[in-house]
Design a protein around this motif. Structure first.
Motif, short mmCIF file in Angstrom:
data_model
loop_
_atom_site.label_atom_id
_atom_site.label_comp_id
_atom_site.label_asym_id
_atom_site.label_seq_id
_atom_site.Cartn_x
_atom_site.Cartn_y
_atom_site.Cartn_z
N LEU A 59 34.22 107.70 4.43
CA LEU A 59 35.34 106.82 5.12
C LEU A 59 35.21 105.72 6.62
N THR A 60 35.35 106.50 7.67
CA THR A 60 34.78 105.26 8.79
C THR A 60 34.19 104.56 8.78
N PRO A 61 35.16 103.62 9.32
CA PRO A 61 34.77 102.41 9.21
C PRO A 61 32.08 102.43 10.27
N PHE A 62 31.71 102.08 9.46
CA PHE A 62 30.46 101.64 10.76
C PHE A 62 30.70 101.13 11.70
N ALA A 63 31.73 99.83 11.93
CA ALA A 63 31.43 99.37 13.06
C ALA A 63 31.98 100.57 14.09
N TRP A 64 32.91 100.96 13.43
CA TRP A 64 33.43 102.25 14.60
C TRP A 64 32.30 103.20 15.33
N GLU A 65 31.29 103.76 14.54
CA GLU A 65 30.13 104.37 14.49
C GLU A 65 29.45 103.66 15.27
N ARG A 66 29.33 102.34 14.91
CA ARG A 66 28.21 101.69 15.62
C ARG A 66 28.65 101.55 17.32
N THR A 67 30.21 101.40 17.88
CA THR A 67 30.95 101.13 18.78
C THR A 67 30.95 102.69 19.68
N GLY A 95 17.47 97.20 -1.74
CA GLY A 95 18.11 98.36 -2.57
C GLY A 95 20.20 97.91 -2.23
N GLY A 96 20.68 96.84 -2.35
CA GLY A 96 21.52 97.44 -2.13
C GLY A 96 22.65 97.40 -0.46
N LEU A 97 22.00 97.58 0.67
CA LEU A 97 22.67 97.86 1.19
C LEU A 97 24.09 97.76 1.40
N ASP A 98 24.70 98.39 2.02
CA ASP A 98 26.28 98.16 2.20
C ASP A 98 26.18 96.97 3.15
N PRO A 99 26.85 94.99 3.46
CA PRO A 99 27.04 94.64 4.13
C PRO A 99 27.81 95.16 5.45
N GLU A 100 27.99 96.17 5.51
CA GLU A 100 29.34 96.63 6.58
C GLU A 100 27.71 96.98 7.41
N ILE A 101 26.74 97.87 6.99
CA ILE A 101 26.27 98.26 8.00
C ILE A 101 24.69 97.48 8.33
N LEU A 119 22.84 108.29 13.77
CA LEU A 119 23.56 108.01 14.07
C LEU A 119 23.92 106.57 14.33
N GLY A 120 24.94 105.30 13.60
CA GLY A 120 25.04 103.99 14.59
C GLY A 120 23.33 102.55 14.10
N GLY A 121 23.12 103.96 13.16
CA GLY A 121 22.40 102.76 12.10
C GLY A 121 20.90 102.21 12.75
N HIS A 122 20.57 103.73 13.95
CA HIS A 122 18.97 103.79 14.20
C HIS A 122 18.37 104.14 13.12
N ARG A 153 26.26 107.04 4.59
CA ARG A 153 26.91 107.49 5.79
C ARG A 153 25.95 108.78 6.14
N HIS A 154 25.28 109.30 6.01
CA HIS A 154 24.19 111.15 5.39
C HIS A 154 24.73 111.08 7.40
N PRO A 155 24.77 110.58 8.18
CA PRO A 155 24.46 110.84 9.34
C PRO A 155 25.75 111.38 10.20
N ILE A 156 26.70 110.26 10.02
CA ILE A 156 28.27 110.41 10.23
C ILE A 156 28.84 111.93 9.48
N ARG A 157 28.31 112.20 7.93
CA ARG A 157 28.36 113.22 7.44
C ARG A 157 27.91 114.29 7.86
N SER A 158 26.88 114.30 7.93
CA SER A 158 26.04 115.29 9.01
C SER A 158 26.65 116.09 10.10
#
Length: 277
Positions: A59-67, A95-101, A119-122, A153-158
């Protein structure tokens, strides 16, 4: 009325009954039973903690992870051609990638047959893998698989699971030998989560290919490519399911959902991607 008098009562320090603290059964069996109960309680609490961390991080916003990861320096080795970037964007849309990501594509000039999302969409894809691709669909499946990790959100969950394991072991065992053993056991247990993440990413990738090309032909080429490597490792010691299991599941899903497994393959111009002579 005269006060009544009572005779003094003699106090006797009596011995406790015999065998009051004696173990009626084998003491070793009782010790093992109690130890198993303690380990069972720890295991339940551990998995509950992991489930809680996994859901909270999802549930963590992806923008936080990116930052948090924007300062990371990921060596790409070579520039990604426009063709590779465009194909990734097309597959992400299909595939319908989440627009936030948002994602950043990197190339690594290593000859290893590998690709990963972090992490961070890399997303990092290795030249060794690009040089082995024999169709656009095969490459698109690899890209879709890595995009799926970001979408789910597998990277941050791992990362949260690993953090939860480290904290749990440190609090209960410290730096003892028992702690090292518990950490190893927990890491082996987390591999099952990793393999489940890979199965989820495969399923998402098949649907992305289906929407983009109208079939999933070419999506099994990667499994054939790495089957020899998988034969040298035990499946329960790997982060990925064995390639033959993934291939079987691919065909099973296609049969269940009526996905076409045959279709025209688009030739891949390896010279645009591969740096080898």
């Amino acid at each position: 009325m005269a006060p009544r008098s009572f005779p003094l009562m003699a106090y006797h320090n009596r011995l406790p009954p015999e065998h009051i603290n004696a173990q009626s059964g084998p003491w070793l069996a009782d010790l093992l039973r109690r130890l198993a109960m303690v380990i069972g309680v720890f295991a339940v609490l551990f998995w509950l903690l992991l489930l809680l961390l996994t859901e909270l991080t999802r549930l963590t916003p992806f923008a936080w992870e990116r930052t948090l990861t924007e300062q990371w320096q990921i060596s790409s080795g070579t520039d990604s051609p426009a063709y590779l970037q465009t194909l990734t964007e097309q597959i992400a849309q299909a595939g319908g990638l989440d627009p936030e990501i948002t994602f950043t594509l990197h190339r690594n000039n290593s000859e290893a047959i590998n690709a990963y999302a972090t992490l961070g969409g890399h997303i990092v894809i290795f030249d060794g893998l690009l040089c082995e691709m024999n169709s656009e669909q095969a490459l698109a499946f690899v890209l879709a698989h890595e995009l799926a990790h970001l979408h789910l959100r597998h990277p941050i969950r791992s990362a949260a699971q690993q953090l939860g394991l480290s904290l749990s072991v440190a609090l209960l065992f410290g730096q003892s030998n028992a702690g090292q053993l518990a950490g190893l056991s927990g890491s082996l247990a987390l591999l099952s989560y990793s393999r489940e993440f890979e199965r989820e990413a495969d399923a998402w990738a098949y649907q992305a290919l289906l929407r983009h090309y109208g079939h999933i032909n070419g999506s099994g080429d990667l499994f054939e490519m790495i089957s020899e490597q998988d034969a040298q490792t035990l499946s329960w010691l790997t982060t990925h399911p064995h390639s033959d299991h993934r291939q079987q599941r691919r065909l099973k899903l296609a049969e269940q959902h009526n996905w076409p497994t045959a279709g025209q393959l688009t030739p891949l111009k390896v010279g645009l991607l591969c740096n080898r002579d």
